[in-house]
Design a protein around this motif. Sequence first.
Motif, PDB file in Angstrom:
ATOM      1  N   THR A  59      -0.218  18.564 -10.582  1.00 20.33           N
ATOM      2  CA  THR A  59       0.993  17.920 -10.078  1.00 20.33           C
ATOM      3  C   THR A  59       1.914  18.913  -9.379  1.00 20.33           C
ATOM      4  O   THR A  59       2.943  18.520  -8.845  1.00 20.33           O
ATOM      5  CB  THR A  59       1.772  17.241 -11.226  1.00 20.33           C
ATOM      6  OG1 THR A  59       2.044  18.213 -12.235  1.00 20.33           O
ATOM      7  CG2 THR A  59       0.975  16.080 -11.812  1.00 20.33           C
ATOM      8  N   TYR A  88       1.781  19.318   0.007  1.00 22.31           N
ATOM      9  CA  TYR A  88       1.797  18.007  -0.643  1.00 22.31           C
ATOM     10  C   TYR A  88       1.994  18.171  -2.138  1.00 22.31           C
ATOM     11  O   TYR A  88       1.741  19.233  -2.707  1.00 22.31           O
ATOM     12  CB  TYR A  88       0.538  17.193  -0.321  1.00 22.31           C
ATOM     13  CG  TYR A  88      -0.736  17.624  -1.003  1.00 22.31           C
ATOM     14  CD1 TYR A  88      -1.182  16.986  -2.163  1.00 22.31           C
ATOM     15  CD2 TYR A  88      -1.517  18.648  -0.476  1.00 22.31           C
ATOM     16  CE1 TYR A  88      -2.366  17.366  -2.780  1.00 22.31           C
ATOM     17  CE2 TYR A  88      -2.698  19.030  -1.084  1.00 22.31           C
ATOM     18  CZ  TYR A  88      -3.116  18.388  -2.241  1.00 22.31           C
ATOM     19  OH  TYR A  88      -4.283  18.765  -2.853  1.00 22.31           O
ATOM     20  N   ARG A  91      -0.832  13.818  -6.850  1.00 24.79           N
ATOM     21  CA  ARG A  91      -0.607  12.717  -7.790  1.00 24.79           C
ATOM     22  C   ARG A  91      -1.784  12.671  -8.756  1.00 24.79           C
ATOM     23  O   ARG A  91      -2.495  11.688  -8.846  1.00 24.79           O
ATOM     24  CB  ARG A  91      -0.479  11.396  -7.041  1.00 24.79           C
ATOM     25  CG  ARG A  91       0.749  11.287  -6.185  1.00 24.79           C
ATOM     26  CD  ARG A  91       1.997  11.173  -7.071  1.00 24.79           C
ATOM     27  NE  ARG A  91       3.205  11.128  -6.296  1.00 24.79           N
ATOM     28  CZ  ARG A  91       3.917  10.028  -6.103  1.00 24.79           C
ATOM     29  NH1 ARG A  91       3.528   8.890  -6.596  1.00 24.79           N
ATOM     30  NH2 ARG A  91       5.027  10.095  -5.402  1.00 24.79           N
ATOM     31  N   SER A 126      -2.283  12.492   3.303  1.00 29.66           N
ATOM     32  CA  SER A 126      -1.813  11.481   2.356  1.00 29.66           C
ATOM     33  C   SER A 126      -2.967  10.589   1.893  1.00 29.66           C
ATOM     34  O   SER A 126      -3.126  10.327   0.700  1.00 29.66           O
ATOM     35  CB  SER A 126      -0.710  10.640   3.004  1.00 29.66           C
ATOM     36  OG  SER A 126      -0.201   9.717   2.084  1.00 29.66           O
ATOM     37  N   THR A 129      -5.494  12.686  -0.319  1.00 31.45           N
ATOM     38  CA  THR A 129      -5.000  13.133  -1.627  1.00 31.45           C
ATOM     39  C   THR A 129      -4.454  11.987  -2.472  1.00 31.45           C
ATOM     40  O   THR A 129      -4.242  12.160  -3.670  1.00 31.45           O
ATOM     41  CB  THR A 129      -3.866  14.164  -1.456  1.00 31.45           C
ATOM     42  OG1 THR A 129      -2.763  13.544  -0.789  1.00 31.45           O
ATOM     43  CG2 THR A 129      -4.345  15.386  -0.695  1.00 31.45           C
ATOM     44  N   SER A 131      -1.511  10.957  -2.164  1.00 31.80           N
ATOM     45  CA  SER A 131      -0.099  11.270  -2.384  1.00 31.80           C
ATOM     46  C   SER A 131       0.740  10.866  -1.177  1.00 31.80           C
ATOM     47  O   SER A 131       0.416  11.223  -0.042  1.00 31.80           O
ATOM     48  CB  SER A 131       0.079  12.772  -2.623  1.00 31.80           C
ATOM     49  OG  SER A 131       1.460  13.080  -2.727  1.00 31.80           O
ATOM     50  N   ASP A 133       3.641  12.064  -0.830  1.00 31.16           N
ATOM     51  CA  ASP A 133       4.561  13.197  -0.712  1.00 31.16           C
ATOM     52  C   ASP A 133       3.888  14.314   0.085  1.00 31.16           C
ATOM     53  O   ASP A 133       3.209  15.182  -0.470  1.00 31.16           O
ATOM     54  CB  ASP A 133       4.962  13.688  -2.104  1.00 31.16           C
ATOM     55  CG  ASP A 133       5.475  12.551  -2.978  1.00 31.16           C
ATOM     56  OD1 ASP A 133       6.270  11.735  -2.474  1.00 31.16           O
ATOM     57  OD2 ASP A 133       5.061  12.472  -4.152  1.00 31.16           O
TER      58      ASP A 133
END
Length: 193
Positions: A59, A88, A91, A126, A129, A131, A133
């Motif tokens: 994380t 990034y 998650r 994104s 992954t 994620s 973020d």
Amino acid sequence: MPIDKAKIEKAVRMILEAIGEDPEREGLRETPRRVADMFEELLEGYDFTEEYTWFTEATDLVVVSGIRFYSLCEHHLLPFFGVAHVAYLPRGKVIGLSKIVRIVNKYSRRLQIQERMTKQIADEISKATGSPDVMVITEAVHLCMAMRGVRNGAPTVVAAVRGEFERDQSLKEEVYRIIEPHRLSRVIALSFF
């Protein structure tokens, strides 16, 4: 997307003739083939396929900084080159770090504009992954701007900032601190080529 090298060779011969050169002279005889081979290599990003392998749960912030790239401006077919910085927040799982470099290559090895390329890299990171973020910063020198037109090689910086990086200023600043040693101005000073 297959490259039609025969058409490229024919077109290059026509360009050479159009500018008053003899495509059969010693230094130009192999130029049409060389240019066709060059385009095949420079535009290999269109044929990119990659499967992502996920690794251990994580994380903490991941940053891959100073990824060198070369691309071709779709407006003038002149190179632009620079560095990409990808960050990034995982998650739960992370992808292999080399996959991040491959994603940059996938989108830079095309006829491209830097703004779209940066967005495409962020979208793929994104997606790969899982994620939302993600922060991608690209810095580039555009030869279409340096060699013609305004004749100024000022670097262009484009950022795609998503998720927590949009909301958390301290997180964004942490990424900028991490990438500082790998910024384009420092890389060029250390010899980009």
